[in-house]
Design a protein around this motif. Sequence first.
Motif, PDB file in Angstrom:
ATOM      1  N   UNK A 204      56.557  10.571  70.470  1.00  0.00           N
ATOM      2  CA  UNK A 204      57.109   9.126  70.357  1.00  0.00           C
ATOM      3  C   UNK A 204      56.458   8.214  71.750  1.00  0.00           C
ATOM      4  N   UNK A 205      56.726   8.778  72.821  1.00  0.00           N
ATOM      5  CA  UNK A 205      56.188   8.387  73.987  1.00  0.00           C
ATOM      6  C   UNK A 205      54.722   7.799  74.063  1.00  0.00           C
ATOM      7  N   UNK A 206      53.882   9.169  73.535  1.00  0.00           N
ATOM      8  CA  UNK A 206      52.329   8.938  73.364  1.00  0.00           C
ATOM      9  C   UNK A 206      52.234   7.741  72.506  1.00  0.00           C
ATOM     10  N   UNK A 207      52.962   7.910  71.373  1.00  0.00           N
ATOM     11  CA  UNK A 207      52.498   6.627  70.302  1.00  0.00           C
ATOM     12  C   UNK A 207      52.789   5.403  70.841  1.00  0.00           C
ATOM     13  N   UNK A 208      53.945   5.064  71.555  1.00  0.00           N
ATOM     14  CA  UNK A 208      54.328   3.733  72.059  1.00  0.00           C
ATOM     15  C   UNK A 208      53.336   3.282  73.143  1.00  0.00           C
ATOM     16  N   UNK A 209      52.730   4.170  74.206  1.00  0.00           N
ATOM     17  CA  UNK A 209      51.947   3.841  75.110  1.00  0.00           C
ATOM     18  C   UNK A 209      50.744   3.595  74.437  1.00  0.00           C
ATOM     19  N   UNK A 210      50.280   4.262  73.421  1.00  0.00           N
ATOM     20  CA  UNK A 210      48.817   3.776  72.871  1.00  0.00           C
ATOM     21  C   UNK A 210      49.104   2.468  72.135  1.00  0.00           C
ATOM     22  N   UNK A 211      50.387   2.307  71.593  1.00  0.00           N
ATOM     23  CA  UNK A 211      50.541   0.751  70.868  1.00  0.00           C
ATOM     24  C   UNK A 211      50.274  -0.136  72.077  1.00  0.00           C
ATOM     25  N   UNK A 212      50.898  -0.106  73.211  1.00  0.00           N
ATOM     26  CA  UNK A 212      51.066  -0.996  74.343  1.00  0.00           C
ATOM     27  C   UNK A 212      49.849  -0.977  75.099  1.00  0.00           C
ATOM     28  N   UNK A 213      48.943   0.008  74.973  1.00  0.00           N
ATOM     29  CA  UNK A 213      48.001   0.038  75.841  1.00  0.00           C
ATOM     30  C   UNK A 213      46.812  -1.289  75.738  1.00  0.00           C
TER      31      UNK A 213
END
Length: 112
Positions: free
Chosen positions: A69-78
């Motif tokens: 989830x952390x990776x996914x959230x950072x991807x979306x926010x990138x």
Amino acid sequence: MTMVLDRSVETAIARLLQIGGRGPDPMETARRISDVYPTLRALSQASVHDLCKIEGMTKKKAEQLLAAFTIGIRYVEEPKASMPTIRSPQDAYELLRDELRLLNQEHFVCSK
């Protein structure tokens, strides 16, 4: 709009749970997770401690799931890389000059 966990999400969770270990059936554990956390938002807000209360979940598996989830959230926010705007042949030349300058024949280049 809140997305309810469907079979494809349960399958993805099961695959994450399979990584690096043996234990209970990952698909069954994914179904149990889905029963407790019916949406991705609810699941993303669970703690390691909360996830470990679910039969078949270990601390390591809970940490793996929350790391995804952390990776996914950072991807979306990138920030998205800006796409160059081509308004003239000169703009196209400037964009592709280094890539195409050493070629011996003409090439047609097209991208989405």
